[in-house]
Design an enzyme around this catalytic site. Structure first.
Site, PDB file in Angstrom:
ATOM      1  CB  CYS A  44     -13.116 -17.935  44.364  1.00 45.39           C
ATOM      2  SG  CYS A  44     -14.122 -16.499  44.756  1.00 45.39           S
ATOM      3  CB  CYS A  79     -17.350 -12.363  41.699  1.00 48.72           C
ATOM      4  SG  CYS A  79     -15.991 -11.210  41.509  1.00 48.72           S
ATOM      5  CB  CYS A  83     -11.661 -14.874  38.350  1.00 47.97           C
ATOM      6  SG  CYS A  83     -10.502 -14.169  39.543  1.00 47.97           S
ATOM      7  CB  CYS A 137     -10.806 -11.220  46.763  1.00 49.27           C
ATOM      8  SG  CYS A 137     -10.224 -11.281  45.054  1.00 49.27           S
ATOM      9  CD  GLN A 187       2.290  -3.738  34.513  1.00 47.53           C
ATOM     10  OE1 GLN A 187       1.234  -4.323  34.702  1.00 47.53           O
ATOM     11  NE2 GLN A 187       2.735  -3.465  33.288  1.00 47.53           N
ATOM     12  CE1 TYR A 190       0.730   6.018  25.360  1.00 45.29           C
ATOM     13  CE2 TYR A 190       2.577   4.780  24.443  1.00 45.29           C
ATOM     14  CZ  TYR A 190       1.377   5.461  24.271  1.00 45.29           C
ATOM     15  OH  TYR A 190       0.834   5.568  23.014  1.00 45.29           O
ATOM     16  CD  GLU A 193       2.446   9.387  32.141  1.00 44.96           C
ATOM     17  OE1 GLU A 193       1.278   9.808  31.985  1.00 44.96           O
ATOM     18  OE2 GLU A 193       2.809   8.235  31.842  1.00 44.96           O
ATOM     19  CG  ASP A 226       3.379  -0.851  29.591  1.00 46.76           C
ATOM     20  OD1 ASP A 226       2.328  -1.318  29.106  1.00 46.76           O
ATOM     21  OD2 ASP A 226       3.764  -1.128  30.741  1.00 46.76           O
ATOM     22  CB  CYS A 259      -2.596  -4.927  29.503  1.00 47.81           C
ATOM     23  SG  CYS A 259      -3.392  -3.358  29.112  1.00 47.81           S
TER      24      CYS A 259
END
Length: 448
Positions: free
Chosen positions: A75, A81, A84, A155, A279, A308, A329, A377, A404
């Site tokens: 990239c 940016c 990443c 991108c 996701q 969740y 939820e 999650d 995550c």
């Protein structure tokens, strides 16, 4: 650099000893630990370092000794940016870095190798681009550690459908003389664009995030956009007047289509709205959820709670193997989505409940509902003690925790282990190649 910074500016030569949680190489100078973006472990470089209080800003002036893991980023915007952080690192080294990071948290436990992608590009099914004005309307992503927008035309990590659509939106915005929102003056119209893509269906949603409900030239704008890109199935105007870093506002108007797109996941069909949690990497999501279901060792007598639960992805995937699933939820629109998704997939052994999952589990414990398995999650902040104490009261035999953020996951798991749970498996999954993020799924079992 401003004068306040210049007083503590230094030029040093240093070696990266290890990585921090953001993937920056850490150089140790005396009692100072200096994170250096884009410096790989064991590399030696001449650096400019600026100290302000407890924090450092640093940049590489000259790379003296390169790592064998260094590669040329694909990239052109990589170092400007903030999207990443690891594209200068070979993909095998990225996976190794993520495995070691999870191992550093779960020191006493076996951690499996991080599950990677065959082709770690073009994976993001959700893109958020921010507008700026520089002689004409441009768009892009925020610079690393900054609120400045870097103009980007292509991108490498987002779905290939997104860039051409974004280019058309820029062209039409200039053509119709729309004004970019100015955060300081609180004037203007255009703020962000969110593009969601169905990986398997190739359906696209465009969300135009603006500062006012009055949209000049709206009809012609939408007509031109959808004519040029027939893959766009819905366009939404999201009104966000607040001074906030939160992208989406509360007010929405559907300008084209029905406000949703569809995609498939593990053979099931899901309807996705603008605010749905879904996701971001569909290829890796299938690997992640397959791992989670495998760890749960589900059988036809199992009663499962999916906390969740979002739009019901895990609930509906798990439903094939068990007696009944309760998806809990707090978000009302997500629950409506979940119910639609269950009907669309003709699944009738899942019950979706709107409410606080902790309170639902406490009530189930009082009623002695024989729940065998809990899937959790949570968001990056993890769960709170109130929620975790509800899991302990419910006493499911198995807890499968997807996260995550392994740091908050480890904190929460330590709590559960104090109340009789034991870690059986830890598997990291690379959901976000070329970034420092890693998703981890952990199986816990209640000791008798």
């Amino acid at each position: 650099m401003n004068k306040k910074f210049e007083q503590s500016e230094k030029n040093i030569t240093g070696k990266a000893e290890y990585y921090d949680e953001n993937g920056a190489g850490v150089v140790i100078q005396g009692n100072m630990k200096i994170p250096v973006p884009f410096l790989l472990k064991d590399e030696v470089a001449e650096l400019t370092v600026v100290k302000q209080g407890k924090f450092f800003q640093s940049k590489i002036d000259n790379l003296i000794d390169k790592s064998k893991d260094r590669v040329k980023p694909k990239c052109e915007y990589f170092e400007r940016c903030g999207g990443c952080q690891l594209m200068h690192m070979s993909y095998d080294a990225q996976l190794s870095y993520k495995t070691k990071f999870v191992k550093s948290l779960f020191k006493k436990h076996k951690v499996e190798n991080t599950v990677g992608m065959d082709v770690p590009y073009d994976y993001r099914n959700k893109m958020i681009s921010t507008f700026k004005f520089d002689k004409k309307i441009k768009s892009g992503f925020y610079k690393l550690y900054s609120h400045a927008v870097v103009s980007i035309k292509e991108c490498m990590v987002q779905d290939r459908l997104a860039d051409p659509i974004m280019e058309t939106i820029r062209q039409l915005s200039n053509q119709y003389k729309l004004k970019v929102f100015n955060e300081d003056k609180k004037t203007g119209f255009l703020r962000h664009v969110l593009i969601r893509t169905g990986h398997y269906t190739r359906e696209v949603m465009v969300v135009l995030v603006v500062a006012d409900r009055v949209f000049p030239g709206k009809g012609q704008f939408i007509k031109a956009l959808t004519k040029r890109h027939p893959e766009i199935k819905t366009v939404i105007q999201n009104v966000n007047k607040r001074q906030t870093s939160v992208v989406l506002g509360d007010e929405e108007h559907i300008l084209y289509g029905n406000g949703t797109i569809k995609d498939q996941l593990m053979g099931l069909t899901f309807s996705i709205s603008s605010k749905s949690f879904y996701q971001i990497n569909p290829i890796q999501t299938e690997k992640l959820y397959a791992l989670a279901v495998e760890m749960a060792e589900l059988n036809k007598d199992d009663l499962v709670i999916d906390t969740y639960s979002g739009i019901g992805t895990i609930s509906l995937i798990a439903s094939k193997s068990v007696k009944q699933v309760f998806g809990v939820e707090i978000n009302k629109s997500a629950i409506k989505n979940s119910i639609r998704n269950a009907k669309a997939n003709k699944i009738d052994n899942v019950q979706f409940v709107q409410g606080d999952a902790g309170q639902v589990m406490v009530q189930m414990a009082k009623e002695r509902v024989p729940v065998t398995t809990v899937f959790m999650d949570p968001p990056r902040a993890g769960s709170d003690e109130k929620f975790l104490s509800a899991v302990v009261k419910l006493k499911p035999k198995k807890v499968v925790y997807i996260s995550c953020n392994p740091v908050t996951q480890k904190r929460d798991i330590d709590y559960l282990m104090r109340f009789g749970y034991k870690i059986e498996r830890i598997a990291p999954v690379d959901m976000f190649p070329h970034t420092a993020h890693v998703e981890t799924v952990v199986k816990l079992k209640l000791l008798k």
